[in-house]
Design an enzyme around this catalytic site. Structure first.
Site, PDB file in Angstrom:
ATOM      1  N   MET A 102       3.692  16.699  43.878  1.00  0.00           N
ATOM      2  CA  MET A 102       3.420  15.778  42.770  1.00  0.00           C
ATOM      3  C   MET A 102       4.030  14.418  43.075  1.00  0.00           C
ATOM      4  O   MET A 102       5.234  14.333  43.362  1.00  0.00           O
ATOM      5  CB  MET A 102       4.022  16.322  41.468  1.00  0.00           C
ATOM      6  N   GLY A 189       8.406  12.772  40.601  1.00  0.00           N
ATOM      7  CA  GLY A 189       8.030  13.099  41.980  1.00  0.00           C
ATOM      8  C   GLY A 189       8.710  14.359  42.484  1.00  0.00           C
ATOM      9  O   GLY A 189       9.931  14.445  42.509  1.00  0.00           O
ATOM     10  N   SER A 190       7.941  15.352  42.893  1.00  0.00           N
ATOM     11  CA  SER A 190       8.533  16.636  43.231  1.00  0.00           C
ATOM     12  C   SER A 190       7.458  17.575  43.788  1.00  0.00           C
ATOM     13  O   SER A 190       6.381  17.139  44.168  1.00  0.00           O
ATOM     14  CB  SER A 190       9.182  17.245  41.981  1.00  0.00           C
ATOM     15  N   ARG A 191       7.754  18.886  43.776  1.00  0.00           N
ATOM     16  CA  ARG A 191       6.842  19.858  44.366  1.00  0.00           C
ATOM     17  C   ARG A 191       7.042  21.219  43.701  1.00  0.00           C
ATOM     18  O   ARG A 191       8.134  21.539  43.223  1.00  0.00           O
ATOM     19  CB  ARG A 191       7.152  19.935  45.859  1.00  0.00           C
TER      20      ARG A 191
END
Length: 232
Positions: A102, A189-191
């Site tokens: 993301m 912002g990440s995953r």
């Protein structure tokens, strides 16, 4: 399309987790207005971005126990074998892992990839590497859930990224959760990684855009039967 439908598509709901941040951005923008008109417009843009970041739209989720649904909006960054985090208690064997990255413009509300009972929730402190890197799965701060689905345990792991510094999870152990149901979010912002049960077949490819709560990322029997859907 009617005016009502247009408004609903344009002004989606904002998740309550975003209210304090939106308020802070708005106050900062008013302060900047006293300093400079240019700074005011910059603050206005950032405030609008913050509102957009915390959007929480409805999703139309396939209702079929044979399907695994994307837990997040973003781009599929990896599909392949990997060992789940040790703290989840899923053993040392490899499982098929699908990762969704993301960016700061993605909707960051996370959703359950399948239905079942949440047997495990484990948070682990760590680094804040770029979430697109493969080693982010093992080295970054993360929060993992194990869902006892009708086809065996499915793990979904929220991973903090280079900018993300806060993982939020409001699910609780021993709760039942439905496919597509919201369980948390990650800020800025990440995953999210999904570890599939044995026999699951990926149905996405690296580089593909996924929609949380809607995109089918894997199936468990390859059946072409069309699933039912529900709005969540």
């Amino acid at each position: 399309m009617s005016l009502t439908d247009t408004i609903r598509k344009t002004f989606v709901p904002i998740h309550r987790e975003g209210y304090p941040f939106i308020a802070a951005f708005a106050v900062a923008t008013l302060v900047l207005w006293l300093i400079s008109d240019y700074l005011f417009f910059a603050g206005l843009i950032l405030t609008a971005w913050c509102v957009y970041f915390y959007r929480d739209p409805q999703r139309v989720t396939p209702v079929d126990d044979r399907l695994i649904i994307s837990p997040a909006d973003g781009v599929v960054s990896s599909v392949g074998p990997a060992v789940p985090p040790q703290e989840l208690g899923l053993g040392d064997g490899e499982r098929t892992r699908i990762s969704v990255f993301m960016n700061v413009f993605s909707c960051h509300v996370n959703r359950a990839p399948t239905r079942g009972r949440i047997t495990t929730i484990q948070h682990r402190a760590g680094k804040f590497l770029n979430a697109e890197m493969d080693k982010a799965s093992s080295e970054n701060e993360r929060n993992g859930l194990v869902i006892d689905s009708p086809h065996g345990p499915v793990a979904v792991v929220q991973i903090a990224g280079l900018v993300a510094r806060r993982i939020v999870c409001w699910a609780e152990p021993n709760e039942n959760i439905g496919t597509g149901e919201r369980f948390g979010l990650i800020r800025f912002g990440s995953r999210v990684d999904v570890y599939l049960p044995e026999g699951a077949r990926p149905r996405v490819a690296v580089g593909q855009t996924a929609v949380g709560g809607e995109t089918i990322i894997a199936d468990l029997d390859g059946s072409p039967t069309l699933p039912l859907y529900r709005i969540s």
